[in-house]
Design an enzyme around this catalytic site. Sequence first.
Site, PDB file in Angstrom:
ATOM      1  N   CYS A   1      45.115   7.827  73.935  1.00  0.00           N
ATOM      2  CA  CYS A   1      46.470   8.364  74.031  1.00  0.00           C
ATOM      3  C   CYS A   1      46.661   9.067  75.371  1.00  0.00           C
ATOM      4  CB  CYS A   1      46.649   9.375  72.890  1.00  0.00           C
ATOM      5  SG  CYS A   1      48.357   9.652  72.499  1.00  0.00           S
TER       6      CYS A   1
ATOM      7  N   CYS B   1      53.804  13.886  64.147  1.00  0.00           N
ATOM      8  CA  CYS B   1      54.096  13.433  65.508  1.00  0.00           C
ATOM      9  C   CYS B   1      54.163  14.614  66.480  1.00  0.00           C
ATOM     10  CB  CYS B   1      55.397  12.629  65.504  1.00  0.00           C
ATOM     11  SG  CYS B   1      55.319  11.218  66.623  1.00  0.00           S
TER      12      CYS B   1
HETATM   13  C1  LIG Z   1      59.086   9.869  70.624  1.00  0.00           C
HETATM   14  C2  LIG Z   1      57.823   9.180  70.259  1.00  0.00           C
HETATM   15  C3  LIG Z   1      56.779   9.133  71.171  1.00  0.00           C
HETATM   16  C4  LIG Z   1      55.596   8.488  70.853  1.00  0.00           C
HETATM   17  N1  LIG Z   1      54.592   8.436  71.776  1.00  0.00           N
HETATM   18  C5  LIG Z   1      53.482   7.726  71.517  1.00  0.00           C
HETATM   19  C6  LIG Z   1      52.456   7.564  72.503  1.00  0.00           C
HETATM   20  O1  LIG Z   1      52.576   8.092  73.606  1.00  0.00           O
HETATM   21  N2  LIG Z   1      51.377   6.836  72.192  1.00  0.00           N
HETATM   22  C7  LIG Z   1      51.234   6.250  70.957  1.00  0.00           C
HETATM   23  O2  LIG Z   1      50.236   5.561  70.725  1.00  0.00           O
HETATM   24  N3  LIG Z   1      52.154   6.375  69.998  1.00  0.00           N
HETATM   25  C8  LIG Z   1      53.274   7.102  70.241  1.00  0.00           C
HETATM   26  N4  LIG Z   1      54.236   7.230  69.286  1.00  0.00           N
HETATM   27  C9  LIG Z   1      53.971   6.697  67.957  1.00  0.00           C
HETATM   28  C10 LIG Z   1      54.241   5.204  67.856  1.00  0.00           C
HETATM   29  O3  LIG Z   1      55.536   4.935  68.316  1.00  0.00           O
HETATM   30  C11 LIG Z   1      54.070   4.789  66.402  1.00  0.00           C
HETATM   31  O4  LIG Z   1      52.724   5.000  66.052  1.00  0.00           O
HETATM   32  C12 LIG Z   1      54.372   3.330  66.200  1.00  0.00           C
HETATM   33  O5  LIG Z   1      55.719   3.061  66.487  1.00  0.00           O
HETATM   34  C13 LIG Z   1      54.062   2.940  64.762  1.00  0.00           C
HETATM   35  O6  LIG Z   1      54.187   1.570  64.645  1.00  0.00           O
HETATM   36  P1  LIG Z   1      54.521   0.892  63.234  1.00  0.00           P
HETATM   37  O7  LIG Z   1      54.574  -0.571  63.528  1.00  0.00           O
HETATM   38  O8  LIG Z   1      53.586   1.371  62.212  1.00  0.00           O
HETATM   39  O9  LIG Z   1      55.951   1.464  62.811  1.00  0.00           O
HETATM   40  P2  LIG Z   1      57.344   1.496  63.589  1.00  0.00           P
HETATM   41  O10 LIG Z   1      57.149   1.402  65.050  1.00  0.00           O
HETATM   42  O11 LIG Z   1      58.087   2.652  63.055  1.00  0.00           O
HETATM   43  O12 LIG Z   1      58.056   0.158  63.138  1.00  0.00           O
HETATM   44  C14 LIG Z   1      58.520  -0.062  61.848  1.00  0.00           C
HETATM   45  C15 LIG Z   1      59.173  -1.414  61.790  1.00  0.00           C
HETATM   46  O13 LIG Z   1      59.601  -1.670  60.448  1.00  0.00           O
HETATM   47  C16 LIG Z   1      60.956  -2.064  60.451  1.00  0.00           C
HETATM   48  N5  LIG Z   1      61.532  -1.682  59.164  1.00  0.00           N
HETATM   49  C17 LIG Z   1      61.773  -0.449  58.682  1.00  0.00           C
HETATM   50  N6  LIG Z   1      62.287  -0.534  57.447  1.00  0.00           N
HETATM   51  C18 LIG Z   1      62.351  -1.838  57.149  1.00  0.00           C
HETATM   52  C19 LIG Z   1      62.782  -2.580  56.012  1.00  0.00           C
HETATM   53  N7  LIG Z   1      63.252  -1.978  54.908  1.00  0.00           N
HETATM   54  N8  LIG Z   1      62.733  -3.922  56.064  1.00  0.00           N
HETATM   55  C20 LIG Z   1      62.259  -4.568  57.165  1.00  0.00           C
HETATM   56  N9  LIG Z   1      61.840  -3.917  58.246  1.00  0.00           N
HETATM   57  C21 LIG Z   1      61.872  -2.574  58.232  1.00  0.00           C
HETATM   58  C22 LIG Z   1      61.563  -1.376  61.661  1.00  0.00           C
HETATM   59  O14 LIG Z   1      62.760  -1.996  62.051  1.00  0.00           O
HETATM   60  C23 LIG Z   1      60.411  -1.555  62.672  1.00  0.00           C
HETATM   61  O15 LIG Z   1      60.434  -2.874  63.204  1.00  0.00           O
HETATM   62  C24 LIG Z   1      55.437   7.878  69.578  1.00  0.00           C
HETATM   63  C25 LIG Z   1      56.493   7.926  68.661  1.00  0.00           C
HETATM   64  C26 LIG Z   1      57.670   8.574  68.999  1.00  0.00           C
HETATM   65  C27 LIG Z   1      58.792   8.580  67.989  1.00  0.00           C
END
Ligand SMILES: Cc1cc2nc3c(=O)[nH]c(=O)nc-3n(C[C@H](O)[C@H](O)[C@H](O)COP(=O)(O)OP(=O)(O)OC[C@H]3O[C@@H](n4cnc5c(N)ncnc54)[C@H](O)[C@@H]3O)c2cc1C
Length: 399
Positions: A348, A161
Amino acid sequence: MSKRIVVLGGSFAGMTAAIELKNKLADEVDVTVVSKAADFLFMPSMIWVPFGLRTRADIMFPLQPVFEKKGVHFVHDEAVRLDLPEKRVETKQGQKLEYDYLVIATGPKLNYAAIPGFVPEEGNVQSIFSIDAAERAKVAFDAFLENPGPVVIGGAQGTGCFGAAYEFLFNFAHQLKKHGIADKAPLTFVTAEPFLAHFGIGGFGPGTKMTEWFFKNLDITGITNVSVKEFRRGEVELSNGQVLKHAFAMFAPSFLGIDAVRACADVTTAAGFVKVKETYQTEKYPEVYAAGVAVQVDPPGPTEVPCGVPKTGYLSEEMAKVVVHNIVADIEGHPKVSLSPGAIDAKCVLDAGNTGIIMTSDHLLEPRGHAWLIPGPEAHWAKLAFEKYFLATHKRGMV
Ligand SMILES: Cc1cc2nc3c(=O)[nH]c(=O)nc-3n(C[C@H](O)[C@H](O)[C@H](O)COP(=O)(O)OP(=O)(O)OC[C@H]3O[C@@H](n4cnc5c(N)ncnc54)[C@H](O)[C@@H]3O)c2cc1C
């Protein structure tokens, strides 16, 4: 009988998968989302929380009404055991959910334990990787304004990240100017990347030159190709022997897969990311799919200090769309599609407070046909507009 689909996670990947499956298959499927978090959190805006520019209410909304409206069952609970041979998920509150298809979209476990003194609650270093941590970082930033000094921001070894770390750095520089204290707070950026704007993927178009220009212009010192040995109160020790004193520090941690997923060793890497084929199915259990940060994406090449691949929100949603296509194809008897994460296009914005860089390419990883970077204030406005658009549409279940 309708097919039972369980989606683990209700964020970028999980919400997209669940709602798109229901949109496409309606009563042919019974979709249940299990999410540890009750709310959706728009993480790209977390870079602004420490500066008081956003609060949790601005960037979060409850998941229950969104899923209810779309006919998706929502279980606010944590998956603690995945029995893949028996096609069953067990939750912390004792539910046992049987499925015909499983979609793992559980994102990362933040690996603070990898570096001594990193846990944000200890107060040695701040984090913007959870809303609680970002709110603590705001308290630390307010205290810093009273008593400014050197600032260290970085991406720790193994993180994927780096983008968020750069955005926070540039926003910090903007805040220093705004508060008229830039001369009291020298900025240092510390990164595991072999060179600036490598991003764990070997660079992105002219990104390195542009970032170097930003560093020069904002008077930021960059230290590349290093890992962090330890965080202590007011200082960070690096693998090259340097000890950097600071009045404020924020680092991006490395990621692991969440515990329940990591325990499924026959479909995951040692770090707990799901090994999938280009259809986003696991080899051993074709009814088990994964999308988003939960998916293993191999770095394009080795680096001296380990770096992860950036798995952005856009990439997570695009992976989820391939998952949906392939589950629909399976149910309706159509051919599946294959699309490796590296071949998905990248979109992005790297925000810098009142300016930034729009980044877009046809492929996340090389070989790319193009990788365009558009610097300027329009990048900042694009990020603001996208935030509003994303929150307004997703609150209504439009993915
Ligand atoms: C500070 C920051 C800035 C960012 N900026 C950008 C940006 O500008 N542009 C961009 O495209 N991306 C950005 N990102 C990245 C983006 O946020 C992630 O790519 C995205 O959140 C990933 O999505 P995901 O659904 O894979 O996982 P996550 O968003 O991490 O979601 C995971 C989900 O799983 C759930 N979960 C976890 N464990 C369990 C369990 N055991 N049982 C049930 N549920 C569970 C959580 O509650 C959540 O709902 C940024 C991230 C951060 C931290």
